[in-house]
Motif scaffolding. Sequence first.
Motif, PDB file in Angstrom:
ATOM      1  N   VAL A   1       0.817  -1.208   0.000  1.00 13.24           N
ATOM      2  CA  VAL A   1       0.000   0.000   0.000  1.00 13.24           C
ATOM      3  C   VAL A   1       0.856   1.266   0.000  1.00 13.24           C
ATOM      4  CG1 VAL A   1      -1.729   1.306   1.313  1.00 13.24           C
ATOM      5  CG2 VAL A   1      -1.889  -1.172   1.195  1.00 13.24           C
ATOM      6  N   ASN A   2       1.886   1.294   0.813  1.00 16.83           N
ATOM      7  CA  ASN A   2       2.680   2.505   1.018  1.00 16.83           C
ATOM      8  C   ASN A   2       3.891   2.572   0.102  1.00 16.83           C
ATOM      9  OD1 ASN A   2       1.507   4.006   3.439  1.00 16.83           O
ATOM     10  ND2 ASN A   2       1.500   1.884   4.133  1.00 16.83           N
ATOM     11  N   PHE A   3       4.343   3.803  -0.136  1.00 18.02           N
ATOM     12  CA  PHE A   3       5.559   4.022  -0.903  1.00 18.02           C
ATOM     13  C   PHE A   3       6.240   5.280  -0.400  1.00 18.02           C
ATOM     14  CE2 PHE A   3       2.228   6.206  -3.223  1.00 18.02           C
ATOM     15  CZ  PHE A   3       2.805   7.389  -3.675  1.00 18.02           C
ATOM     16  N   ILE A   4       7.508   5.408  -0.753  1.00 16.55           N
ATOM     17  CA  ILE A   4       8.271   6.603  -0.410  1.00 16.55           C
ATOM     18  C   ILE A   4       8.845   7.191  -1.688  1.00 16.55           C
ATOM     19  CG2 ILE A   4       8.763   5.712   1.893  1.00 16.55           C
ATOM     20  CD1 ILE A   4      11.664   5.234   1.006  1.00 16.55           C
ATOM     21  N   ILE A   5       9.226   8.476  -1.616  1.00 15.15           N
ATOM     22  CA  ILE A   5       9.773   9.151  -2.797  1.00 15.15           C
ATOM     23  C   ILE A   5      11.113   9.801  -2.455  1.00 15.15           C
ATOM     24  CG2 ILE A   5       7.553   9.540  -3.936  1.00 15.15           C
ATOM     25  CD1 ILE A   5       7.618  12.432  -2.838  1.00 15.15           C
ATOM     26  N   SER A   6      11.927   9.957  -3.483  1.00 18.13           N
ATOM     27  CA  SER A   6      13.230  10.600  -3.331  1.00 18.13           C
ATOM     28  C   SER A   6      13.051  12.093  -3.053  1.00 18.13           C
ATOM     29  CB  SER A   6      14.051  10.418  -4.614  1.00 18.13           C
ATOM     30  OG  SER A   6      13.430  11.111  -5.690  1.00 18.13           O
ATOM     31  N   SER A   7      14.115  12.724  -2.575  1.00 18.85           N
ATOM     32  CA  SER A   7      14.044  14.176  -2.342  1.00 18.85           C
ATOM     33  C   SER A   7      13.844  14.912  -3.664  1.00 18.85           C
ATOM     34  CB  SER A   7      15.285  14.678  -1.603  1.00 18.85           C
ATOM     35  OG  SER A   7      16.449  14.384  -2.324  1.00 18.85           O
ATOM     36  N   LYS A   8      14.394  14.400  -4.772  1.00 19.80           N
ATOM     37  CA  LYS A   8      14.173  14.997  -6.101  1.00 19.80           C
ATOM     38  C   LYS A   8      12.677  15.017  -6.420  1.00 19.80           C
ATOM     39  CE  LYS A   8      14.684  13.739 -10.987  1.00 19.80           C
ATOM     40  NZ  LYS A   8      15.243  12.743 -11.914  1.00 19.80           N
ATOM     41  N   CYS A   9      12.030  13.896  -6.209  1.00 23.58           N
ATOM     42  CA  CYS A   9      10.593  13.776  -6.473  1.00 23.58           C
ATOM     43  C   CYS A   9       9.800  14.683  -5.530  1.00 23.58           C
ATOM     44  CB  CYS A   9      10.192  12.317  -6.299  1.00 23.58           C
ATOM     45  SG  CYS A   9       8.516  11.933  -6.766  1.00 23.58           S
ATOM     46  N   HIS A  10      10.153  14.684  -4.260  1.00 18.92           N
ATOM     47  CA  HIS A  10       9.499  15.521  -3.250  1.00 18.92           C
ATOM     48  C   HIS A  10       9.573  16.993  -3.650  1.00 18.92           C
ATOM     49  CE1 HIS A  10       9.240  17.560   0.729  1.00 18.92           C
ATOM     50  NE2 HIS A  10       8.356  16.614   0.979  1.00 18.92           N
ATOM     51  N   ASP A  11      10.771  17.442  -4.050  1.00 22.28           N
ATOM     52  CA  ASP A  11      10.954  18.838  -4.452  1.00 22.28           C
ATOM     53  C   ASP A  11      10.138  19.181  -5.693  1.00 22.28           C
ATOM     54  OD1 ASP A  11      12.675  19.042  -2.319  1.00 22.28           O
ATOM     55  OD2 ASP A  11      14.510  19.053  -3.538  1.00 22.28           O
ATOM     56  N   LEU A  12      10.063  18.252  -6.655  1.00 22.63           N
ATOM     57  CA  LEU A  12       9.255  18.481  -7.862  1.00 22.63           C
ATOM     58  C   LEU A  12       7.768  18.610  -7.516  1.00 22.63           C
ATOM     59  CD1 LEU A  12      10.936  16.033 -10.399  1.00 22.63           C
ATOM     60  CD2 LEU A  12      10.726  18.525 -10.671  1.00 22.63           C
ATOM     61  N   PHE A  13       7.287  17.780  -6.602  1.00 25.86           N
ATOM     62  CA  PHE A  13       5.884  17.861  -6.177  1.00 25.86           C
ATOM     63  C   PHE A  13       5.594  19.235  -5.563  1.00 25.86           C
ATOM     64  CE2 PHE A  13       4.429  13.165  -5.499  1.00 25.86           C
ATOM     65  CZ  PHE A  13       4.892  12.825  -6.747  1.00 25.86           C
TER      66      PHE A  13
ATOM     67  N   LEU B   1       0.981  12.909 -13.993  1.00 24.49           N
ATOM     68  CA  LEU B   1       1.508  11.958 -14.968  1.00 24.49           C
ATOM     69  C   LEU B   1       2.586  12.620 -15.827  1.00 24.49           C
ATOM     70  CD1 LEU B   1       1.042   9.164 -16.703  1.00 24.49           C
ATOM     71  CD2 LEU B   1      -0.142  10.756 -18.209  1.00 24.49           C
ATOM     72  N   GLU B   2       2.269  13.798 -16.347  1.00 21.55           N
ATOM     73  CA  GLU B   2       3.224  14.509 -17.207  1.00 21.55           C
ATOM     74  C   GLU B   2       4.474  14.912 -16.445  1.00 21.55           C
ATOM     75  OE1 GLU B   2       0.710  17.600 -18.806  1.00 21.55           O
ATOM     76  OE2 GLU B   2      -0.095  16.253 -20.351  1.00 21.55           O
ATOM     77  N   LEU B   3       4.330  15.333 -15.194  1.00 19.98           N
ATOM     78  CA  LEU B   3       5.482  15.708 -14.368  1.00 19.98           C
ATOM     79  C   LEU B   3       6.398  14.496 -14.159  1.00 19.98           C
ATOM     80  CD1 LEU B   3       6.770  17.984 -12.582  1.00 19.98           C
ATOM     81  CD2 LEU B   3       5.525  16.957 -10.673  1.00 19.98           C
ATOM     82  N   ILE B   4       5.823  13.352 -13.856  1.00 12.86           N
ATOM     83  CA  ILE B   4       6.611  12.131 -13.649  1.00 12.86           C
ATOM     84  C   ILE B   4       7.334  11.750 -14.934  1.00 12.86           C
ATOM     85  CG2 ILE B   4       6.415   9.638 -13.230  1.00 12.86           C
ATOM     86  CD1 ILE B   4       4.137  10.362 -11.197  1.00 12.86           C
ATOM     87  N   ASN B   5       6.624  11.776 -16.056  1.00 10.99           N
ATOM     88  CA  ASN B   5       7.235  11.401 -17.338  1.00 10.99           C
ATOM     89  C   ASN B   5       8.314  12.384 -17.783  1.00 10.99           C
ATOM     90  OD1 ASN B   5       5.803   9.011 -17.679  1.00 10.99           O
ATOM     91  ND2 ASN B   5       4.129  10.017 -18.767  1.00 10.99           N
ATOM     92  N   GLU B   6       8.021  13.686 -17.696  1.00  6.72           N
ATOM     93  CA  GLU B   6       8.988  14.701 -18.140  1.00  6.72           C
ATOM     94  C   GLU B   6      10.281  14.657 -17.347  1.00  6.72           C
ATOM     95  OE1 GLU B   6       6.832  18.372 -17.764  1.00  6.72           O
ATOM     96  OE2 GLU B   6       5.512  17.902 -19.454  1.00  6.72           O
ATOM     97  N   ASN B   7      10.200  14.268 -16.090  1.00  6.49           N
ATOM     98  CA  ASN B   7      11.381  14.232 -15.228  1.00  6.49           C
ATOM     99  C   ASN B   7      11.962  12.829 -15.084  1.00  6.49           C
ATOM    100  OD1 ASN B   7      11.790  17.070 -14.001  1.00  6.49           O
ATOM    101  ND2 ASN B   7       9.579  16.748 -14.096  1.00  6.49           N
ATOM    102  N   LYS B   8      11.414  11.897 -15.868  1.00  6.44           N
ATOM    103  CA  LYS B   8      11.919  10.529 -15.912  1.00  6.44           C
ATOM    104  C   LYS B   8      12.092   9.917 -14.511  1.00  6.44           C
ATOM    105  CE  LYS B   8      14.335  11.124 -20.351  1.00  6.44           C
ATOM    106  NZ  LYS B   8      13.455  12.091 -20.894  1.00  6.44           N
TER     107      LYS B   8
END
Length: 172
Positions: free
Chosen positions: A58-70, A144-151
């Motif tokens: 159920v749960n997941f974590i994200i990198s600081s790169k991903c966190h900052d993009l969000f 979706l686009e943010l995730i794809n654009e930033n690979k």
Amino acid sequence: MFFSLRNKQVNGAMLLQGKYNYNFFDISSGKIEINQEVTMKIVKGKKLMDFLFLNDGVNFIISSKCHDLFLLNKICGWKSYRVSIEGVSEDYFGIQTIGRSGKLIRDYTKGFITGYNLDYKTWDGSDIFSPEATHHKFISKKLLELINENKLTNVEMLNINDVKHYNIPEKN
């Protein structure tokens, strides 16, 4: 148009176990406020990715790169807590999905079906959300686009109309 956010299960990606004494469904949905860093233990794999999933399904974590993009892109429907992974120096954040929609519109067919149906009027406008009475993670086209654009890595997004799943009709 919405997309289901799922573990891509990249070969060698870390799979984690949280060291906490809470119901993992309550953590995922944000019912529990986490105000301290949570330690994670590596269960499997060695590769760090932008999205790392826990073995609770159920749960997941994200990198600081991903966190900052969000944060930079004003993604809404989530909150985070700090995470440390044993033996890893990189910063990660746990995600709690606080965006919501009403219940999924159930199909009356038993067995494998394709697609989830959602009453768009019940959606709160969040970029990441869980339909009522589920732990699905649905995302907006913007996210979706943010995730794809930033690979961003180790995450799969499928249009909710194309997701194959097993359906058990509700009893009347």
